[in-house]
Design a protein around this motif. Structure first.
Motif, short mmCIF file in Angstrom:
data_model
loop_
_atom_site.label_atom_id
_atom_site.label_comp_id
_atom_site.label_asym_id
_atom_site.label_seq_id
_atom_site.Cartn_x
_atom_site.Cartn_y
_atom_site.Cartn_z
N UNK A 200 0.83 -1.21 0.00
CA UNK A 200 0.00 0.00 0.00
C UNK A 200 0.86 1.26 0.00
N UNK A 201 1.90 1.29 0.83
CA UNK A 201 2.77 2.47 0.91
C UNK A 201 3.48 2.72 -0.41
N UNK A 202 4.03 1.67 -1.00
CA UNK A 202 4.78 1.83 -2.25
C UNK A 202 3.87 2.28 -3.39
N UNK A 203 2.66 1.75 -3.44
CA UNK A 203 1.72 2.17 -4.48
C UNK A 203 1.25 3.60 -4.24
N UNK A 208 -0.93 5.59 -6.77
CA UNK A 208 -1.90 4.53 -7.03
C UNK A 208 -2.62 4.19 -5.72
N UNK A 209 -3.90 4.52 -5.59
CA UNK A 209 -4.63 4.15 -4.37
C UNK A 209 -4.71 2.63 -4.23
N UNK A 210 -4.66 2.17 -2.97
CA UNK A 210 -4.69 0.73 -2.73
C UNK A 210 -5.52 0.42 -1.50
N UNK A 285 -3.03 -16.00 -6.64
CA UNK A 285 -3.16 -15.20 -7.86
C UNK A 285 -1.93 -14.33 -8.02
N UNK A 286 -1.78 -13.85 -9.25
CA UNK A 286 -0.73 -12.88 -9.59
C UNK A 286 -1.41 -11.75 -10.34
N UNK A 287 -1.11 -10.52 -9.96
CA UNK A 287 -1.80 -9.39 -10.57
C UNK A 287 -0.78 -8.34 -11.00
N UNK A 288 -1.06 -7.72 -12.12
CA UNK A 288 -0.17 -6.70 -12.71
C UNK A 288 -0.81 -5.34 -12.56
N UNK A 289 -0.03 -4.39 -12.06
CA UNK A 289 -0.49 -3.02 -11.84
C UNK A 289 -0.03 -2.14 -13.00
N UNK A 290 -0.96 -1.37 -13.55
CA UNK A 290 -0.61 -0.39 -14.57
C UNK A 290 -0.23 0.92 -13.88
N UNK A 291 0.98 1.45 -14.11
CA UNK A 291 1.40 2.66 -13.42
C UNK A 291 0.39 3.79 -13.58
N UNK A 292 0.20 4.51 -12.46
CA UNK A 292 -0.62 5.73 -12.35
C UNK A 292 -2.12 5.44 -12.38
N UNK A 293 -2.53 4.20 -12.63
CA UNK A 293 -3.96 3.92 -12.64
C UNK A 293 -4.38 2.90 -11.60
N UNK A 294 -3.48 1.98 -11.28
CA UNK A 294 -3.81 0.92 -10.36
C UNK A 294 -4.69 -0.15 -10.96
N UNK A 295 -4.93 -0.04 -12.26
CA UNK A 295 -5.82 -1.01 -12.91
C UNK A 295 -5.03 -1.94 -13.83
#
Length: 295
Positions: A200-203, A208-210, A285-295
């Motif tokens: 959460x802190x790094x995002x 990027x809200x988390x 699961x494994x999830x990929x974060x798109x920079x600046x969007x979190x999606x």
């Protein structure tokens, strides 16, 4: 609309609830929350208004909260950043504080009673803390009156801060800076972090809200990838039941964990093997974060 299925995010108890929940939850009375902000360096959020209750998460200086009630030294609040509900020390918050103008970018930094590094510090603030700045004196920034919990004026070294809105583009680079930070259940400062607090802190520093907890992050962040241990990229999030880590490259994982009791880097394959033997089981699961969007 508040998801009533997750009690962590529902500002309600038998005697009181957010007025927006009228008709959806039963309570003796309903109140409109007040906007408040954390003025302590950090403060534990607890599930019960008691100093011996466990830490659910932490708020840091500058965090906005919605205040519903106070009593016996505690404030019943909801954190605006991730919706977490619980009890903060009443003295750690205040009403009507303007939003922070700057954010701490050093791992941690001291606050001084004047623009002089030779003076005894008033305290320290963590990476990611929000500071309301009123002006500059030499190499120091002066915090606005009311934006901190100290009786004296408070100053911070200017180069340890950056204006709000400037983001760190690489969450994994922030995580690498935090290697060696002790593991702390509920922790989300550079003095102590848990697995989801690190993410959460790094995002957050990347803009990027988390959500707060690993299960919430798994459900709400990024896009799902095949649950395989190859083809992973820097910044990908790997989830187990109740645990999360971030990839530094295709093979190395960084995570705050109770095995090392610190933020540590290790081969993903080794972590998967060890964790499979524990209660967390296999990767879920494994999830990929798109920079600046979190999606």
């Amino acid at each position: 609309m508040t998801d009533l299925s997750d009690a962590r995010l529902v500002p309600a108890r038998p005697d009181l609830a957010d007025i927006r929940l009228r008709g959806r939850v039963d309570a003796a009375r309903y109140v409109a929350g007040q906007s408040a902000r954390l003025i302590a360096a950090s403060a534990p959020l607890r599930r019960r208004p008691s100093g011996d209750a466990g830490i659910e998460t932490e708020a840091v200086m500058g965090d906005p909260v919605t205040l519903y009630d106070t009593g016996e030294g505690f404030a019943f609040v909801q954190l605006e950043s991730d919706g977490y509900v619980g009890y903060l020390p009443e003295a750690a918050i205040t009403l009507d504080v303007p939003p922070p103008t700057h954010r701490v970018t050093a791992l941690r930094t001291f606050l001084y009673p004047a623009a002089n590094m030779k003076l005894s510090p008033l305290g320290h603030v963590s990476l990611g803390a929000g500071l309301g700045i009123a002006g500059r004196e030499g190499d120091f920034l002066r915090l606005a009156d009311g934006a901190h919990a100290f009786a004296d004026s408070a100053y911070v070294f200017a180069d340890h801060c950056t204006p709000v809105g400037i983001v760190e583009p690489d969450p994994a680079a922030t995580a690498e800076r935090l290697v060696g930070t002790p593991y702390l259940w509920g922790g989300r400062t550079s003095l102590g972090l848990d697995c989801s607090g690190l993410v959460q802190l790094c995002l957050a520093l990347a803009g990027i809200p988390s959500p707060r907890d690993a299960d919430q992050q798994e459900a709400g962040l990024g896009t799902a990838l095949p649950t395989r241990l190859d083809g992973l990229a820097r910044g990908d999030l790997v989830f187990w039941r109740g645990h999360v880590g971030m990839m530094l490259d295709e093979t190395r994982l960084i995570h705050a964990n109770g095995h090392h009791m610190t933020v540590a880097v290790e081969p993903l394959a080794g972590a998967v093997e060890r964790i499979a033997e524990k209660s967390y089981g296999a990767v879920t699961s494994i999830r990929r974060i798109t920079p600046s969007t979190g999606s």
